[in-house]
Scaffold this motif. Structure first.
Motif, PDB file in Angstrom:
ATOM      1  N   SER A  66       0.876  -1.222   0.046  1.00 15.56           N
ATOM      2  CA  SER A  66      -0.032   0.001  -0.101  1.00 15.56           C
ATOM      3  C   SER A  66       0.778   1.485   0.069  1.00 15.56           C
ATOM      4  CB  SER A  66      -0.992  -0.033   1.068  1.00 15.56           C
ATOM      5  OG  SER A  66      -1.886  -0.916   1.331  1.00 15.56           O
ATOM      6  N   GLU A  67       2.074   1.269   0.673  1.00 17.92           N
ATOM      7  CA  GLU A  67       2.952   2.592   0.522  1.00 17.92           C
ATOM      8  C   GLU A  67       3.284   2.966  -0.663  1.00 17.92           C
ATOM      9  OE1 GLU A  67       6.984   4.225   3.151  1.00 17.92           O
ATOM     10  OE2 GLU A  67       6.230   2.043   3.349  1.00 17.92           O
ATOM     11  N   CYS A 186      -0.656   3.957   5.723  1.00 15.42           N
ATOM     12  CA  CYS A 186      -0.549   2.698   4.599  1.00 15.42           C
ATOM     13  C   CYS A 186       0.364   2.146   4.891  1.00 15.42           C
ATOM     14  CB  CYS A 186      -0.275   3.634   3.217  1.00 15.42           C
ATOM     15  SG  CYS A 186       1.231   4.824   3.292  1.00 15.42           S
ATOM     16  N   GLY A 197      -3.720   0.924  -0.755  1.00 13.84           N
ATOM     17  CA  GLY A 197      -3.159   2.032  -0.893  1.00 13.84           C
ATOM     18  C   GLY A 197      -4.040   3.009  -1.666  1.00 13.84           C
ATOM     19  N   ALA A 200      -6.466   4.273   0.730  1.00  9.90           N
ATOM     20  CA  ALA A 200      -5.884   5.036   1.839  1.00  9.90           C
ATOM     21  C   ALA A 200      -5.578   6.697   1.591  1.00  9.90           C
ATOM     22  CB  ALA A 200      -4.565   4.528   2.179  1.00  9.90           C
TER      23      ALA A 200
END
Length: 504
Positions: A66-67, A186, A197, A200
Motif C-alpha cells: 500500500s505504501e 498505509c 493504498g 488510503a
C-alpha cells in the motif's frame, strides 16, 4: 456499505470488501458466482463481503504494498509535496515513480518536470526513541523549500511498529503553516494487497482536501478517477458537452478540492475508484456513475449512456455512439480477420484485466486463461452494474482457467504452460521479461487509457500485430535462456501445488 470518514485510518480491503489474493479453483464464472454481487454475503463473513476459499501460499517471491501506491500517487499531485515517514529504503522506488511521472506529464501534454518527495530517513535511534520530532521538522522544511498547497504524509511499516502519533504531529504543524497536512496510514503490513493504498490516499484527500461545503455545483463537470495515461476523456466527454476533472494522478490541489462540485464521478477501473466515487456520493452528494467499465462496444456504450443520463445529455450521447460505431467497425473487422484464432493470456490487476479480456474477444482473440493480482468480491457501492467480472462473463463468455495470484514468477511459467498462448498482455513490467524467456511476445500496457473505449479496440489490435511481428526475437531469447527452477517444478501442472501441500 457505509464509508467512515471520521477516522483517519481507512478500513482495509480484506475487512471491507473481502478481497483475496490467491484462488485457482476453476473458471471466471465460478468465481463470480462465489462473489457478493451474485449471491449476497457468504456464511461467516458478517456484512463485509463474501467468504471465498483463499489459498495460503507458504512464501511470497515478490510483490508490492500500500505504501508504494501512496508514494506514487502522493508524489504525482502537482502542487503538493509527499513526505515519506520511513527509513530511506522505503523511498528506493522514487526514481521509478519519477520516470512514470514524467512520462505521464508528457502524455497529458503538461510541462515535464521531476516530482518532489522527501523522506524523514528514520534510523535505528529513531526506531527506539520515536520519529515525531523528525517528521515535524521535515514537514516544515518541505513547506519552506517548496511552498506547496498541501503536504501528504505516507506512513511506513517502521512508523506503524514504533507507534508514532502521526495524526497529532500533522495537525500541530498544519496549524502553524496554514495548509492541509494529510496523514495517510498505509503501513505495508496492514493489508495483504497493494490496492488498499488507493483507498488510503483517497480517504485522506476526502477528509482534508475536498471542499465540504462547495460554493456551487458545476453541472457540466465530471470527475474522472484516473491513473497515468493519455487524456482520452476530455475529447470524448466534450462530444457530450461536458468538462472533465482528471484526478488524482497529475492533478492540482484545486482539482482535488472541487471534486465535491462535480455533476458525477466515474472511472475506467473500478479497483482504482471504488472507494472515492462511493464516498463522494455518500458524503458530498456527487452521484457515482454505476455502469460497466468502458471496454469493448457493450461496456463503452453503457458507460457513456450512464454519464449521459446522469448529466441530462442523452441525445448528444446517442449521436456520439452512432458516429463512433460507424467509424471504428470497418477497421475492427479488418483486425479481426488478421487475429482470428490466436490465443492471448492476460496478467494484471483485477478490473483492468476484466476489461482487457473483453477487448481481446472483440478482436476475435481466444482468451482461455487469465491471471488477476487480486479479487474484490464486491465494490464499495455494492451496485451490480459495477460487477466487472460478472460483466465479462455475461458479455463475452467464461474464462476457463481463471487465477488470482500476486504475480509470483515461479507460478507464471506453470500458468502459461496450461494455456500455451500465442502472446501475453501485461500491465506491470516484472512479468514481461519472464514471458519473453518463454518465447512469448508480450504487450505491456504502460498507458492505462490505451485500450479504453472504441478507439482502444483498434489500439489493441494494432499493437498485438506489432508484438507478434517480433516473435522471432522472443523465440531466440527462449532458446538461449534457462529458468532457475528444478525440473520437478517445471513439470508441475498445478501452480499452487506448494500452497495446497502446506494446507493439507
Amino acid at each position: 456499505m457505509t464509508i467512515n470518514l471520521r477516522t483517519a485510518v481507512v478500513e482495509n480491503r480484506e475487512q471491507r470488501l473481502g478481497t483475496i489474493i490467491a484462488w485457482d479453483e476453476g473458471s471466471a464464472a465460478e468465481l463470480a458466482e462465489q462473489s457478493e454481487f451474485s449471491r449476497g454475503c457468504g456464511p461467516g463473513c458478517g456484512s463485509k463481503g463474501s467468504k471465498i476459499c483463499e489459498l495460503q501460499s507458504p512464501f511470497t517471491q515478490g510483490g508490492s504494498c500500500s505504501e508504494q501506491v501512496v508514494q506514487s500517487i502522493g508524489a504525482s499531485i502537482l502542487d503538493a509535496i509527499l513526505v515519506q515517514h520511513s527509513p530511506i529504503g522505503c523511498a528506493a522506488n522514487h526514481p521509478y515513480n519519477n520516470i512514470n511521472f514524467r512520462n505521464a506529464l508528457a502524455r497529458r501534454n503538461l510541462p515535464v518536470h521531476n516530482n518532489t518527495a522527501l523522506s524523514t530517513n528514520l534510523t535505528e535511534r529513531d526506531m527506539v526513541y520515536g520519529g515525531v520530532e523528525k517528521l515535524q521538522e521535515t514537514i516544515r522544511e518541505a513547506y519552506r523549500r517548496h511552498a506547496p498547497k498541501a503536504i501528504i504524509i505516507a506512513t511506513s511499516c517502521a512508523t506503524g511498529i514504533i507507534g508514532d502519533d502521526v495524526e497529532t504531529a500533522a495537525r500541530e504543524v498544519q496549524e502553524e503553516i496554514g495548509i492541509p497536512v494529510v496523514p495517510i496510514f498505509c503501513e505495508g503490513f496492514k493489508s495483504k494487497h497493494w490496492s488498499t493504498g488507493f483507498d488510503a490516499i483517497q480517504h485522506g484527500i476526502l477528509r482534508q482536501i475536498v471542499r465540504r461545503n462547495p460554493p456551487r455545483k458545476q453541472e457540466d463537470l465530471v470527475n474522472i478517477i484516473i491513473l497515468p495515461g493519455t487524456d482520452v476523456y476530455t475529447p470524448m466527454l466534450a462530444e457530450l458537452g461536458l468538462r472533465t476533472n482528471l484526478v488524482v494522478n497529475q492533478a492540482t490541489v484545486e482539482q482535488l478540492e472541487q471534486m465535491s462540485e462535480a455533476a458525477a464521478s466515474v472511472s475506467f477501473c473500478y479497483t482504482l475508484a471504488s472507494y472515492i466515487t462511493a464516498a463522494l456520493e455518500q458524503e458530498f452528494g456527487v452521484p457515482e456513475i454505476k455502469a460497466p467499465q468502458p471496454y469493448g462496444f457493450a461496456g463503452t456504450d453503457a458507460w457513456l449512456r450512464a454519464i449521459g443520463r446522469a448529466t441530462n445529455r442523452e441525445a448528444p450521447t446517442e449521436a456520439y455512439i452512432a458516429r463512433e460505431h460507424a467509424r471504428v467497425k470497418p477497421i475492427i473487422a479488418e483486425l479481426r480477420a488478421k487475429l482470428q484464432g490466436l490465443k492471448g493470456y492476460v496478467a494484471m490487476g483485477a478490473s483492468f484485466a476484466h476489461g482487457i479480456v473483453v477487448v481481446l474477444r472483440e478482436l476475435g482473440v481466444e482468451v482461455p486463461g487469465t491471471l488477476v493480482f487480486h479479487h474484490d468480491p464486491t465494490y464499495d457501492s455494492g451496485d451490480p452494474e459495477r460487477d466487472t467480472l460478472g460483466h465479462l462473463v455475461d458479455q463475452t463468455g467464461d474464462v476457463e482457467l481463471f487465477t488470482v495470484g500476486v504475480r509470483q514468477h515461479y507460478q507464471f511459467y506453470n500458468l502459461l504452460q496450461r494455456v500455451k498462448p500465442d502472446f501475453v498482455v501485461i500491465r506491470h513490467g516484472g512479468l514481461s521479461p519472464l514471458a519473453s524467456r518463454f518465447g512469448l511476445p508480450s504487450l505491456q500496457i504502460g498507458d492505462t487509457t490505451f485500450p479504453l473505449g472504441y478507439q482502444g479496440i483498434i489500439n489493441m489490435g494494432v499493437e498485438i500485430l506489432a508484438a507478434l511481428g517480433q516473435r522471432k526475437f522472443h523465440e531466440d531469447l527462449a532458446a538461449h535462456s534457462s529458468l532457475p527452477y528444478r525440473k520437478s517444478w517445471l513439470e508441475e501442472a498445478d501452480p499452487f501445488a506448494l500452497a495446497r501441500a502446506a494446507s493439507a
